[in-house]
Scaffold this active site. Structure first.
Site, PDB file in Angstrom:
ATOM      1  N   TRP A   1       0.842  -1.435  -0.043  1.00 17.05           N
ATOM      2  CA  TRP A   1      -0.046  -0.255  -0.010  1.00 17.05           C
ATOM      3  C   TRP A   1       0.736   1.298  -0.110  1.00 17.05           C
ATOM      4  O   TRP A   1       0.234   2.276   0.022  1.00 17.05           O
ATOM      5  CB  TRP A   1      -0.930  -0.006   1.114  1.00 17.05           C
ATOM      6  CG  TRP A   1      -2.131  -0.948   1.070  1.00 17.05           C
ATOM      7  CD1 TRP A   1      -2.341  -1.762  -0.084  1.00 17.05           C
ATOM      8  CD2 TRP A   1      -2.840  -1.264   1.998  1.00 17.05           C
ATOM      9  NE1 TRP A   1      -3.309  -2.591   0.355  1.00 17.05           N
ATOM     10  CE2 TRP A   1      -3.917  -2.293   1.607  1.00 17.05           C
ATOM     11  CE3 TRP A   1      -3.383  -0.663   3.441  1.00 17.05           C
ATOM     12  CZ2 TRP A   1      -4.925  -2.788   2.404  1.00 17.05           C
ATOM     13  CZ3 TRP A   1      -4.343  -1.228   4.122  1.00 17.05           C
ATOM     14  CH2 TRP A   1      -5.164  -2.327   3.547  1.00 17.05           C
TER      15      TRP A   1
ATOM     16  N   HIS B   1      13.112  -2.342  -1.239  1.00 17.61           N
ATOM     17  CA  HIS B   1      12.378  -1.987  -2.391  1.00 17.61           C
ATOM     18  C   HIS B   1      13.005  -0.727  -3.146  1.00 17.61           C
ATOM     19  O   HIS B   1      13.666   0.137  -2.640  1.00 17.61           O
ATOM     20  CB  HIS B   1      10.850  -1.478  -1.710  1.00 17.61           C
ATOM     21  CG  HIS B   1       9.900  -1.156  -2.717  1.00 17.61           C
ATOM     22  ND1 HIS B   1       9.851   0.090  -3.395  1.00 17.61           N
ATOM     23  CD2 HIS B   1       8.859  -1.764  -3.181  1.00 17.61           C
ATOM     24  CE1 HIS B   1       8.829  -0.151  -4.319  1.00 17.61           C
ATOM     25  NE2 HIS B   1       8.196  -1.151  -4.148  1.00 17.61           N
TER      26      HIS B   1
ATOM     27  N   GLU C   1      12.039   1.991  -4.327  1.00 17.42           N
ATOM     28  CA  GLU C   1      11.617   3.177  -3.648  1.00 17.42           C
ATOM     29  C   GLU C   1      12.606   3.632  -2.419  1.00 17.42           C
ATOM     30  O   GLU C   1      12.835   4.746  -2.342  1.00 17.42           O
ATOM     31  CB  GLU C   1      10.178   3.536  -3.487  1.00 17.42           C
ATOM     32  CG  GLU C   1       9.575   3.450  -4.714  1.00 17.42           C
ATOM     33  CD  GLU C   1       7.969   2.919  -4.627  1.00 17.42           C
ATOM     34  OE1 GLU C   1       7.483   2.773  -3.444  1.00 17.42           O
ATOM     35  OE2 GLU C   1       7.334   3.001  -5.671  1.00 17.42           O
TER      36      GLU C   1
ATOM     37  N   GLY D   1       4.776   1.936 -11.192  1.00 23.12           N
ATOM     38  CA  GLY D   1       4.034   2.863 -11.213  1.00 23.12           C
ATOM     39  C   GLY D   1       3.974   3.606 -12.437  1.00 23.12           C
ATOM     40  O   GLY D   1       3.426   4.822 -12.521  1.00 23.12           O
TER      41      GLY D   1
ATOM     42  N   GLY E   1       1.430  -2.402  -6.342  1.00 20.91           N
ATOM     43  CA  GLY E   1       1.638  -1.415  -5.494  1.00 20.91           C
ATOM     44  C   GLY E   1       0.054  -0.550  -5.823  1.00 20.91           C
ATOM     45  O   GLY E   1      -1.006  -0.872  -5.191  1.00 20.91           O
ATOM     46  N   GLY E   2       0.071   0.474  -6.650  1.00 21.61           N
ATOM     47  CA  GLY E   2      -1.015   1.246  -6.850  1.00 21.61           C
ATOM     48  C   GLY E   2      -2.494   0.618  -7.150  1.00 21.61           C
ATOM     49  O   GLY E   2      -3.404   0.911  -6.301  1.00 21.61           O
TER      50      GLY E   2
HETATM   51  P1  13P Z   1       2.869  -0.465  -8.849  1.00 21.22           P
HETATM   52  O1  13P Z   1       2.159  -1.979  -8.956  1.00 21.22           O
HETATM   53  O2  13P Z   1       2.249   0.776  -8.590  1.00 21.22           O
HETATM   54  O3  13P Z   1       3.592  -0.434 -10.338  1.00 21.22           O
HETATM   55  O4  13P Z   1       3.992  -0.799  -7.963  1.00 21.22           O
HETATM   56  C1  13P Z   1       4.589  -1.843  -7.852  1.00 21.22           C
HETATM   57  C2  13P Z   1       5.461  -1.990  -6.667  1.00 21.22           C
HETATM   58  O5  13P Z   1       6.451  -1.179  -6.413  1.00 21.22           O
HETATM   59  C3  13P Z   1       5.187  -2.667  -5.671  1.00 21.22           C
HETATM   60  O6  13P Z   1       6.095  -3.049  -4.410  1.00 21.22           O
END
Ligand code: 13P
Length: 252
Positions: free
Chosen positions: A13, A99, A101, A177, A235-236
């Site tokens: 999330w 991760h 990020e 993302g 993610g999203g």
């Molecule tokens: P998205 O599904 O938003 O591309 O993100 C993937 C992610 O970073 C899951 O950890």
């Protein structure tokens, strides 16, 4: 993917939901769980702020929760951080580690990733190690090298307990993302390579490979039908009830 293989659907999330929104989504996912509980294995990674009530609501229906990030020390003067031990005591079973990020936005190094792996294993959190290359690295034909360096740094020299599990999420940075997922056949090639490398670095450990990066209800089937992709880290699309249930339903 064979019918007997369990599909892992992991929901990261990120920082998409505030406290109330997290609880509302957790309760809605829990309420829908009888439709999918026997078919898939779901793990939810809420924000640290929302972790405890979300883990309680999901735990009541047998869905486990994990940390998005941990600190490797148990306790101390580390403002803003939460340790692996604290998460474990609050009911976490899993933790994301490294991760992209964290690596690219917060400067997390391969060495720190290794320290977090050690901390997770020590307290008994199942690690979900994230690896993947940037667009520039892929263009320069460096994807395999980058992932190999990340895997070696994270896994070399770790002490595993008997029957340990290691999840590795292949998440190409350029696919996260962006709405531009990695081609499933290409992801499969990378996942197979990752599995083989990881097997050599983490002997006698059960290794489970996931794909992450712009997974949605429309492409989920293509990913999980690949023989070496055991599930996805989303993610999203995991942070909204309708898009998440679409993924879950199509995976089932
Ligand atoms: P998205 O599904 O938003 O591309 O993100 C993937 C992610 O970073 C899951 O950890």
């Amino acid at each position: 993917m064979s019918a007997s293989k369990k599909v892992y659907l992991f929901a990261n999330w990120k920082m998409y939901l505030d406290y109330d929104e997290s609880n509302i989504l957790a309760n809605a996912v829990a309420a829908a769980s009888s439709d999918f509980a026997t078919k898939i294995k779901m793990v939810v990674f809420p924000s640290s702020l929302s972790f405890y009530p979300v883990a309680q609501a999901l735990g009541d229906v047998g869905i486990v929760s994990g940390a998005q990030n941990i600190h490797f020390e148990d306790k101390g003067g580390f403002t803003g951080e939460n340790s692996a031990l604290m998460y474990k005591n609050a009911g976490a079973k899993f933790t994301l580690i490294g991760h992209s990020e964290r690596r690219h936005l917060f400067g997390e190094t391969n060495h720190e990733v290794h320290q977090k792996m050690e901390a997770a294993l020590l307290v008994g959190l199942v690690p979900v190690l994230c690896v993947g290359e940037t667009a520039k690295e892929r263009k320069g034909d460096k994807a395999k090298d980058v992932v190999e360096v990340q895997l070696r740094a994270a896994l070399d020299g770790l002490k595993w307990k008997p029957k340990a599990k290691l999840f590795i999420a292949y998440e190409p940075v350029w696919a996260i993302g962006t709405g531009k997922n990695c081609d499933p056949v290409e992801a499969e090639k990378m996942c197979l390579m990752i599995e083989n490398m990881a097997k050599a670095l983490a002997k006698d450990v059960e290794i489970i490979i996931l794909y992450g990066g712009s997974v949605n209800g429309g492409n989920i089937k293509e990913f999980i039908k690949q023989p070496n992709i055991n599930g996805v880290l989303v993610g999203g699309a995991s942070a909204k009830l309708d898009t998440w249930l679409q993924i879950v339903q199509n995976a089932c």
